[in-house]
Design a protein around this motif. Structure first.
Motif, PDB file in Angstrom:
ATOM      1  N   PRO A  60       0.805  -1.299  -0.169  1.00 34.46           N
ATOM      2  CA  PRO A  60      -0.120  -0.026  -0.222  1.00 34.46           C
ATOM      3  C   PRO A  60       1.005   1.359  -0.007  1.00 34.46           C
ATOM      4  O   PRO A  60       1.834   1.230   0.540  1.00 34.46           O
ATOM      5  CB  PRO A  60      -0.747  -0.117   1.184  1.00 34.46           C
ATOM      6  CG  PRO A  60      -0.747  -1.459   1.684  1.00 34.46           C
ATOM      7  CD  PRO A  60       0.727  -1.896   1.282  1.00 34.46           C
ATOM      8  N   GLY A  61       0.399   2.432  -0.847  1.00 33.74           N
ATOM      9  CA  GLY A  61       1.208   3.588  -0.743  1.00 33.74           C
ATOM     10  C   GLY A  61       1.473   4.031   0.584  1.00 33.74           C
ATOM     11  O   GLY A  61       2.702   4.689   0.825  1.00 33.74           O
ATOM     12  N   GLY A  62       0.350   3.979   1.666  1.00 34.28           N
ATOM     13  CA  GLY A  62       0.574   4.493   2.813  1.00 34.28           C
ATOM     14  C   GLY A  62       1.879   3.634   3.688  1.00 34.28           C
ATOM     15  O   GLY A  62       2.443   4.500   4.417  1.00 34.28           O
ATOM     16  N   ALA A  63       1.938   2.348   3.597  1.00 34.28           N
ATOM     17  CA  ALA A  63       3.000   1.684   3.994  1.00 34.28           C
ATOM     18  C   ALA A  63       4.405   2.076   3.419  1.00 34.28           C
ATOM     19  O   ALA A  63       5.235   2.077   4.261  1.00 34.28           O
ATOM     20  CB  ALA A  63       2.647   0.165   3.829  1.00 34.28           C
ATOM     21  N   TRP A  64       4.454   2.336   2.099  1.00 43.71           N
ATOM     22  CA  TRP A  64       5.673   2.940   1.694  1.00 43.71           C
ATOM     23  C   TRP A  64       5.989   4.353   2.216  1.00 43.71           C
ATOM     24  O   TRP A  64       7.202   4.562   2.607  1.00 43.71           O
ATOM     25  CB  TRP A  64       5.615   3.063   0.001  1.00 43.71           C
ATOM     26  CG  TRP A  64       6.187   2.075  -0.782  1.00 43.71           C
ATOM     27  CD1 TRP A  64       5.236   1.093  -1.390  1.00 43.71           C
ATOM     28  CD2 TRP A  64       7.392   1.348  -0.764  1.00 43.71           C
ATOM     29  NE1 TRP A  64       5.848   0.171  -2.009  1.00 43.71           N
ATOM     30  CE2 TRP A  64       7.213   0.264  -1.843  1.00 43.71           C
ATOM     31  CE3 TRP A  64       8.507   1.746  -0.431  1.00 43.71           C
ATOM     32  CZ2 TRP A  64       8.483  -0.317  -2.099  1.00 43.71           C
ATOM     33  CZ3 TRP A  64       9.756   1.159  -0.723  1.00 43.71           C
ATOM     34  CH2 TRP A  64       9.667   0.024  -1.560  1.00 43.71           C
ATOM     35  N   ALA A  65       4.953   5.015   2.294  1.00 43.80           N
ATOM     36  CA  ALA A  65       5.123   6.647   2.916  1.00 43.80           C
ATOM     37  C   ALA A  65       5.465   6.556   4.168  1.00 43.80           C
ATOM     38  O   ALA A  65       6.596   7.243   4.667  1.00 43.80           O
ATOM     39  CB  ALA A  65       3.796   7.328   2.617  1.00 43.80           C
ATOM     40  N   LEU A  66       5.171   5.624   5.037  1.00 39.51           N
ATOM     41  CA  LEU A  66       5.232   5.495   6.384  1.00 39.51           C
ATOM     42  C   LEU A  66       6.595   4.852   6.738  1.00 39.51           C
ATOM     43  O   LEU A  66       7.451   5.536   7.417  1.00 39.51           O
ATOM     44  CB  LEU A  66       4.640   4.405   7.152  1.00 39.51           C
ATOM     45  CG  LEU A  66       4.385   4.589   8.690  1.00 39.51           C
ATOM     46  CD1 LEU A  66       4.276   5.599   9.199  1.00 39.51           C
ATOM     47  CD2 LEU A  66       3.474   3.245   9.361  1.00 39.51           C
ATOM     48  N   GLY A  67       7.195   3.866   5.970  1.00 38.82           N
ATOM     49  CA  GLY A  67       8.391   3.195   6.235  1.00 38.82           C
ATOM     50  C   GLY A  67       9.590   4.052   5.670  1.00 38.82           C
ATOM     51  O   GLY A  67      10.328   4.120   6.549  1.00 38.82           O
ATOM     52  N   VAL A  68       9.567   4.500   4.442  1.00 41.26           N
ATOM     53  CA  VAL A  68      10.784   5.203   4.050  1.00 41.26           C
ATOM     54  C   VAL A  68      10.702   6.683   4.675  1.00 41.26           C
ATOM     55  O   VAL A  68      11.698   7.042   5.070  1.00 41.26           O
ATOM     56  CB  VAL A  68      10.404   5.378   2.293  1.00 41.26           C
ATOM     57  CG1 VAL A  68      11.693   6.217   2.083  1.00 41.26           C
ATOM     58  CG2 VAL A  68      10.554   4.266   1.791  1.00 41.26           C
ATOM     59  N   GLY A  69       9.694   7.239   5.059  1.00 41.49           N
ATOM     60  CA  GLY A  69       9.190   8.543   5.616  1.00 41.49           C
ATOM     61  C   GLY A  69      10.116   8.380   7.079  1.00 41.49           C
ATOM     62  O   GLY A  69      10.682   9.263   7.516  1.00 41.49           O
ATOM     63  N   GLY A  70       9.629   7.389   7.765  1.00 44.13           N
ATOM     64  CA  GLY A  70      10.094   7.229   9.092  1.00 44.13           C
ATOM     65  C   GLY A  70      11.742   7.007   8.931  1.00 44.13           C
ATOM     66  O   GLY A  70      12.255   7.753   9.882  1.00 44.13           O
ATOM     67  N   LEU A  71      12.021   6.178   8.294  1.00 44.46           N
ATOM     68  CA  LEU A  71      13.444   5.553   8.317  1.00 44.46           C
ATOM     69  C   LEU A  71      14.493   7.029   7.898  1.00 44.46           C
ATOM     70  O   LEU A  71      15.159   7.259   8.607  1.00 44.46           O
ATOM     71  CB  LEU A  71      13.603   4.444   7.716  1.00 44.46           C
ATOM     72  CG  LEU A  71      13.018   3.145   8.422  1.00 44.46           C
ATOM     73  CD1 LEU A  71      13.598   1.884   7.425  1.00 44.46           C
ATOM     74  CD2 LEU A  71      13.496   2.962   9.716  1.00 44.46           C
TER      75      LEU A  71
END
Length: 288
Positions: A60-71
């Motif tokens: 999901p796009g949200g998972a990508w944004a959260l994972g990469v955005g967080g790290l």
């Protein structure tokens, strides 16, 4: 509690960050981040591919944004803070994230914020303040506002990532491999724009490999599992042990001196963790 214990392994790995980073010499921070996250992504890639759940474009796009955005977001704003404010001030402000995790956890379904959770996190913050400042206090100055602001954003990014991660339990921890590799690419781009490349020597390569296997790579796999399936409030409070254990390692290896702030921080952080874990301790006593 098993998932919480797995997540707590990340705190132990982060405790080695300062010591191992000193062994990397003068490698610029974004270059070091890119190299370490490349190692961190590679170690998880074979399992991610074998699992059959690792089709990156299916995330999901949200998972990508959260994972990469967080790290990536955490490291970007952390380095920005260090460039524009004194390291002690920036580091202390950035280390508001364990307290923010405890506070933000009240927004999650099924979670309730008790007074002992908040009190334990505040004690941990107090211990970190004494440890980082050496008991001397902090003087905030107007010319460092950009650095202070970046440190606040840094704390908000990591705490928001850690809490929001619980809303994606269906996303396998194997996906962290892709988040690490994407973070490595972004860090490499920042390195090319802001830094001059430094070629590591033999021992520095070993230090970079250690970072990727541990505090800047492997730690994010166990943290992902812990925040998704463990006690998020306990993990937030336990995170205050990272700077304490980090200082203990530096003292043990002769890179720092033992002092009264270390002893005071030990009492405050251990007391805060005990207070915050009151629910778990009562549950264990009932099972016993």
């Amino acid at each position: 509690m098993r998932a919480t214990a797995i997540g707590a392994v990340a705190v132990l790995l982060w405790a080695a960050l300062a010591l191992v980073t000193t062994l990397t010499g003068r490698i610029p921070p974004f270059q070091l981040t890119a190299m370490a996250f490349t190692v961190g992504g590679i170690i998880g890639l074979p399992r991610a591919i074998r699992s059959g759940r690792a089709v990156a474009r299916g995330l999901p796009g949200g998972a990508w944004a959260l994972g990469v955005g967080g790290l990536f977001g955490y490291h970007f704003f952390y380095f920005l803070a260090l460039r524009n404010a004194p390291a002690v001030d920036a580091g202390l402000i950035a280390y508001l994230w364990p307290l923010l995790i405890v506070v933000f956890s009240a927004l999650l379904p099924g979670e309730r914020l008790r007074w002992w959770h908040t009190a334990g996190a505040v004690l941990g913050l107090g211990g970190t303040f004494v440890l980082v400042t050496g008991g001397q206090g902090v003087q905030l100055r107007g010319e460092y506002l950009l650095g202070y602001g970046a440190a606040v954003v840094c704390a908000l990014v990591w705490s928001a990532y850690s809490v929001a991660n619980r809303r994606h339990p269906q996303v396998s921890t194997d996906m962290v491999a892709f988040f690490c590799l994407a973070t490595a690419v972004l860090a490499a781009a920042c390195h090319l724009v802001f830094e001059t490349t430094v070629r590591p020597d033999g021992w520095q390569w070993l230090a970079v490999l250690t970072l990727g296997l541990g505090p800047v790579g492997g730690a994010f796999y166990v943290w992902d599992h812990g925040t998704k399936h463990g006690d998020i409030q306990l993990l937030g409070t336990f995170s205050y042990f990272a700077p304490l254990l980090s200082t203990a390692l530096l003292v043990a290896t002769g890179r720092a001196d033992a002092s009264w702030p270390v002893a005071a921080a030990t009492v405050l952080i251990a007391g805060g963790a005990t207070l915050a874990s009151a629910d778990a301790l009562r549950a264990a006593r009932r099972r016993g």
